[in-house]
Design an enzyme around this catalytic site. Structure first.
Site, PDB file in Angstrom:
ATOM      1  N   ALA A 124     -25.181 -47.987  72.456  1.00  0.00           N
ATOM      2  CA  ALA A 124     -26.927 -48.261  72.314  1.00  0.00           C
ATOM      3  C   ALA A 124     -27.814 -47.578  71.456  1.00  0.00           C
ATOM      4  O   ALA A 124     -28.437 -48.636  70.486  1.00  0.00           O
ATOM      5  CB  ALA A 124     -27.522 -48.015  73.533  1.00  0.00           C
TER       6      ALA A 124
ATOM      7  N   ASP B 211     -21.951 -54.198  78.409  1.00  0.00           N
ATOM      8  CA  ASP B 211     -20.935 -54.613  79.340  1.00  0.00           C
ATOM      9  C   ASP B 211     -19.829 -54.711  77.956  1.00  0.00           C
ATOM     10  O   ASP B 211     -19.901 -55.487  77.402  1.00  0.00           O
ATOM     11  CB  ASP B 211     -20.766 -54.579  80.520  1.00  0.00           C
ATOM     12  CG  ASP B 211     -21.428 -54.127  81.886  1.00  0.00           C
ATOM     13  OD1 ASP B 211     -21.579 -53.449  81.646  1.00  0.00           O
ATOM     14  OD2 ASP B 211     -21.799 -55.080  82.743  1.00  0.00           O
TER      15      ASP B 211
ATOM     16  N   LYS C   7     -29.107 -41.102  72.544  1.00  0.00           N
ATOM     17  CA  LYS C   7     -30.730 -42.053  72.652  1.00  0.00           C
ATOM     18  C   LYS C   7     -31.576 -41.814  72.433  1.00  0.00           C
ATOM     19  O   LYS C   7     -32.576 -42.344  71.828  1.00  0.00           O
ATOM     20  CB  LYS C   7     -29.794 -43.107  73.950  1.00  0.00           C
ATOM     21  CG  LYS C   7     -28.583 -43.765  73.687  1.00  0.00           C
ATOM     22  CD  LYS C   7     -28.571 -45.153  74.418  1.00  0.00           C
ATOM     23  CE  LYS C   7     -28.591 -44.394  76.353  1.00  0.00           C
ATOM     24  NZ  LYS C   7     -28.417 -45.767  77.102  1.00  0.00           N
TER      25      LYS C   7
ATOM     26  N   LYS D 124     -37.291 -62.194  92.806  1.00  0.00           N
ATOM     27  CA  LYS D 124     -37.889 -63.317  94.196  1.00  0.00           C
ATOM     28  C   LYS D 124     -39.160 -63.135  93.285  1.00  0.00           C
ATOM     29  O   LYS D 124     -39.946 -61.774  94.538  1.00  0.00           O
ATOM     30  CB  LYS D 124     -36.808 -62.702  94.609  1.00  0.00           C
ATOM     31  CG  LYS D 124     -35.600 -62.951  95.064  1.00  0.00           C
ATOM     32  CD  LYS D 124     -34.451 -62.166  95.874  1.00  0.00           C
ATOM     33  CE  LYS D 124     -33.063 -63.015  96.062  1.00  0.00           C
ATOM     34  NZ  LYS D 124     -32.555 -61.302  96.122  1.00  0.00           N
TER      35      LYS D 124
ATOM     36  N   GLU E 208     -38.681 -57.668  87.433  1.00  0.00           N
ATOM     37  CA  GLU E 208     -37.630 -57.568  86.551  1.00  0.00           C
ATOM     38  C   GLU E 208     -37.575 -58.765  86.977  1.00  0.00           C
ATOM     39  O   GLU E 208     -37.510 -59.705  88.496  1.00  0.00           O
ATOM     40  CB  GLU E 208     -36.568 -56.331  86.659  1.00  0.00           C
ATOM     41  CG  GLU E 208     -35.359 -57.197  85.358  1.00  0.00           C
ATOM     42  CD  GLU E 208     -34.850 -56.471  85.126  1.00  0.00           C
ATOM     43  OE1 GLU E 208     -35.066 -54.730  84.887  1.00  0.00           O
ATOM     44  OE2 GLU E 208     -33.126 -56.438  85.694  1.00  0.00           O
TER      45      GLU E 208
ATOM     46  N   GLN F 200     -31.125 -46.421  86.654  1.00  0.00           N
ATOM     47  CA  GLN F 200     -29.642 -48.135  86.936  1.00  0.00           C
ATOM     48  C   GLN F 200     -30.364 -47.770  88.592  1.00  0.00           C
ATOM     49  O   GLN F 200     -30.840 -46.343  88.921  1.00  0.00           O
ATOM     50  CB  GLN F 200     -28.301 -47.218  86.564  1.00  0.00           C
ATOM     51  CG  GLN F 200     -27.281 -48.255  87.275  1.00  0.00           C
ATOM     52  CD  GLN F 200     -27.649 -49.762  87.244  1.00  0.00           C
ATOM     53  OE1 GLN F 200     -28.041 -50.192  87.714  1.00  0.00           O
ATOM     54  NE2 GLN F 200     -26.684 -50.178  86.471  1.00  0.00           N
TER      55      GLN F 200
HETATM   56  P1  FAD Z   1     -24.899 -46.884  75.853  1.00  0.00           P
HETATM   57  O1  FAD Z   1     -25.748 -45.557  75.690  1.00  0.00           O
HETATM   58  O2  FAD Z   1     -23.914 -47.142  74.749  1.00  0.00           O
HETATM   59  O3  FAD Z   1     -23.650 -46.125  76.783  1.00  0.00           O
HETATM   60  C1  FAD Z   1     -21.907 -46.953  77.299  1.00  0.00           C
HETATM   61  C2  FAD Z   1     -21.126 -45.335  77.898  1.00  0.00           C
HETATM   62  O4  FAD Z   1     -20.707 -45.169  75.913  1.00  0.00           O
HETATM   63  C3  FAD Z   1     -21.465 -44.645  78.425  1.00  0.00           C
HETATM   64  O5  FAD Z   1     -20.259 -44.076  79.405  1.00  0.00           O
HETATM   65  C4  FAD Z   1     -22.573 -43.749  77.162  1.00  0.00           C
HETATM   66  O6  FAD Z   1     -21.629 -42.088  77.618  1.00  0.00           O
HETATM   67  C5  FAD Z   1     -21.195 -43.600  76.514  1.00  0.00           C
HETATM   68  N1  FAD Z   1     -21.101 -43.609  75.122  1.00  0.00           N
HETATM   69  C6  FAD Z   1     -22.635 -43.217  74.362  1.00  0.00           C
HETATM   70  N2  FAD Z   1     -22.531 -43.259  72.900  1.00  0.00           N
HETATM   71  C7  FAD Z   1     -21.380 -42.764  72.584  1.00  0.00           C
HETATM   72  C8  FAD Z   1     -20.043 -42.170  71.897  1.00  0.00           C
HETATM   73  N3  FAD Z   1     -21.163 -42.591  70.713  1.00  0.00           N
HETATM   74  N4  FAD Z   1     -19.111 -42.045  71.388  1.00  0.00           N
HETATM   75  C9  FAD Z   1     -18.544 -42.517  72.649  1.00  0.00           C
HETATM   76  N5  FAD Z   1     -18.960 -42.641  73.642  1.00  0.00           N
HETATM   77  C10 FAD Z   1     -20.296 -42.640  73.832  1.00  0.00           C
HETATM   78  N6  FAD Z   1     -26.532 -55.451  80.405  1.00  0.00           N
HETATM   79  C11 FAD Z   1     -26.743 -56.696  79.726  1.00  0.00           C
HETATM   80  O7  FAD Z   1     -25.824 -57.149  79.865  1.00  0.00           O
HETATM   81  N7  FAD Z   1     -28.500 -57.282  80.226  1.00  0.00           N
HETATM   82  C12 FAD Z   1     -28.960 -56.123  80.048  1.00  0.00           C
HETATM   83  O8  FAD Z   1     -30.429 -56.947  80.183  1.00  0.00           O
HETATM   84  C13 FAD Z   1     -29.284 -54.817  81.107  1.00  0.00           C
HETATM   85  N8  FAD Z   1     -30.090 -54.097  81.913  1.00  0.00           N
HETATM   86  C14 FAD Z   1     -29.851 -52.982  81.892  1.00  0.00           C
HETATM   87  C15 FAD Z   1     -31.061 -52.461  82.597  1.00  0.00           C
HETATM   88  C16 FAD Z   1     -30.475 -50.997  82.566  1.00  0.00           C
HETATM   89  C17 FAD Z   1     -32.354 -50.265  83.471  1.00  0.00           C
HETATM   90  C18 FAD Z   1     -29.901 -50.908  83.000  1.00  0.00           C
HETATM   91  C19 FAD Z   1     -29.517 -49.068  83.445  1.00  0.00           C
HETATM   92  C20 FAD Z   1     -28.059 -51.049  82.054  1.00  0.00           C
HETATM   93  C21 FAD Z   1     -28.995 -52.551  82.107  1.00  0.00           C
HETATM   94  N9  FAD Z   1     -27.563 -53.700  81.619  1.00  0.00           N
HETATM   95  C22 FAD Z   1     -27.409 -55.087  80.778  1.00  0.00           C
HETATM   96  C23 FAD Z   1     -25.905 -52.840  81.688  1.00  0.00           C
HETATM   97  C24 FAD Z   1     -25.827 -52.196  80.203  1.00  0.00           C
HETATM   98  O9  FAD Z   1     -25.072 -53.335  79.474  1.00  0.00           O
HETATM   99  C25 FAD Z   1     -24.208 -51.567  80.967  1.00  0.00           C
HETATM  100  O10 FAD Z   1     -24.593 -50.353  81.697  1.00  0.00           O
HETATM  101  C26 FAD Z   1     -23.252 -51.077  79.684  1.00  0.00           C
HETATM  102  O11 FAD Z   1     -22.045 -50.514  79.787  1.00  0.00           O
HETATM  103  C27 FAD Z   1     -24.202 -49.769  78.939  1.00  0.00           C
HETATM  104  O12 FAD Z   1     -25.447 -49.582  78.138  1.00  0.00           O
HETATM  105  P2  FAD Z   1     -25.786 -48.951  77.529  1.00  0.00           P
HETATM  106  O13 FAD Z   1     -26.900 -49.692  77.069  1.00  0.00           O
HETATM  107  O14 FAD Z   1     -26.717 -47.696  78.404  1.00  0.00           O
HETATM  108  O15 FAD Z   1     -24.398 -48.424  76.383  1.00  0.00           O
END
Ligand code: FAD
Length: 293
Positions: A127, A109, A167, A274, A17, A178
């Site tokens: 998402a 976030d 999703k 890195k 990454e 994560q």
């Molecule tokens: P979601 O899947 O939308 O979930 C977020 C929260 O909402 C969870 O608690 C979930 O249970 C809840 N939720 C989901 N759907 C619903 C619904 N319908 N109703 C109520 N609650 C719901 N961040 C960046 O800014 N840039 C990046 O490039 C990036 N890359 C990442 C790559 C990986 C592999 C990981 C693990 C994380 C990455 N992140 C990145 C961080 C990520 O954006 C954050 O963890 C963010 O808070 C959640 O994103 P998500 O896509 O998992 O969200």
């Protein structure tokens, strides 16, 4: 190429990454580091998306340069928090025009001071909403994030898994975890995930910790459990940056060997721009990966 092909391949493989620069001034040094990482010939390189959409231009630019320069396959991250439909559709068109067919679809976030409920009126509150948009926009391979130690906003793991299944039902082809520092956390998560009816491939994400300050950052970012064996390394070698780096690389390599030995065939490494760390870990695994570097 779709990255899912290497994720499900029988051959053991790694992906790395990189994160894009925040400013124009840093562009060349990030591109150069990404190029060195590409020289290691991973299955693919993922390029993260700046938090809150900042730096999104650079994500495409780095991904494009990697594809054109070294022919490396790329996985472009995309976040949807606060984005409107037109911006996302334009972005997807740009990716398509550039031949980028792999997207890691994320919510991102929440902006500081916002609560989850505040996003309800937005175009893509979660998402899963972005994944549906991507699916409707073209023939993309789509990844999504998952959290072996539960997403910090989720009330419980059961709730988190229900949302994760949404999703997958929306069209995610695979999931990437994560970071975690105890492989048992991952194995337990896999049982629960399969029990919840989620059957897509899951890619473990491993973060090599190479400095004492990174430990605290990682803990804050991921809330990960840090086993005694891991914290002992940091406590003992933390006063020497070179020793911490060496121990962190070996710890990550050891985690990956255990994952391979337990049937996992593809691991993603949070290499954080890195190349030396990526090369060292890959070097420790060379015979297992069936390649000389
Ligand atoms: P979601 O899947 O939308 O979930 C977020 C929260 O909402 C969870 O608690 C979930 O249970 C809840 N939720 C989901 N759907 C619903 C619904 N319908 N109703 C109520 N609650 C719901 N961040 C960046 O800014 N840039 C990046 O490039 C990036 N890359 C990442 C790559 C990986 C592999 C990981 C693990 C994380 C990455 N992140 C990145 C961080 C990520 O954006 C954050 O963890 C963010 O808070 C959640 O994103 P998500 O896509 O998992 O969200």
């Amino acid at each position: 190429m779709k990255v899912i092909d290497s994720i499900v391949s029988q051959a053991l493989s790694l992906s790395f990454e990189v994160f894009p620069p925040k400013t124009d001034a840093a562009f060349d040094s990030v591109l150069s580091a990404a190029g060195e990482i590409a020289d290691l010939r991973p299955s693919f390189i993922s390029v993260t998306y700046g938090a809150g959409g900042g730096g999104s231009r650079y994500t495409v630019e780095i991904a494009r340069a990697l594809r054109r320069g070294s022919g490396t396959e790329v996985l472009a991250h995309l976040t949807c928090v606060g984005a409107d439909r037109q911006t996302i559709r334009d972005y997807l068109k740009t990716l398509k025009d550039d031949g980028i067919h792999n997207i890691m679809a994320l919510r991102g976030d929440l902006p500081a001071g916002t609560r989850p409920g505040d996003m309800r009126g937005s175009a893509y509150p979660h998402a899963a909403d972005l994944i549906r948009e991507i699916r409707a926009s073209g023939d993309f391979c789509v990844g999504a994030a998952c959290y072996p130690e539960v997403h910090p906003e989720s009330a419980s793991q059961a709730e988190d898994l229900r949302r994760l299944r949404e999703k997958v039902e929306a069209g995610a082809d695979f999931l990437t975890t994560q970071m975690f520092f105890d492989n048992d956390v991952f194995y337990n998560f896999m049982y629960k995930l399969r029990e919840a009816g989620i059957a897509v491939p899951v890619v473990p994400g491993i973060m090599p910790i190479t400095s004492p300050t990174q430990v605290e950052r990682a803990r804050k970012l991921s809330g990960s459990f840090m086993p005694r064996r891991f914290t002992n390394l940091v406590d003992h070698f933390g006063s020497s940056s070179e020793a911490t780096k060496q121990a962190g690389i070996l710890y990550a390599a050891d985690q990956i060997i255990d994952l391979f030995a337990n049937g996992i065939r593809h691991v993603h490494i949070y290499t954080m721009n890195k190349p030396d760390v990526a090369a060292a870990i890959q070097g420790h695994l060379s015979q297992m990966l069936g390649r000389t570097f």
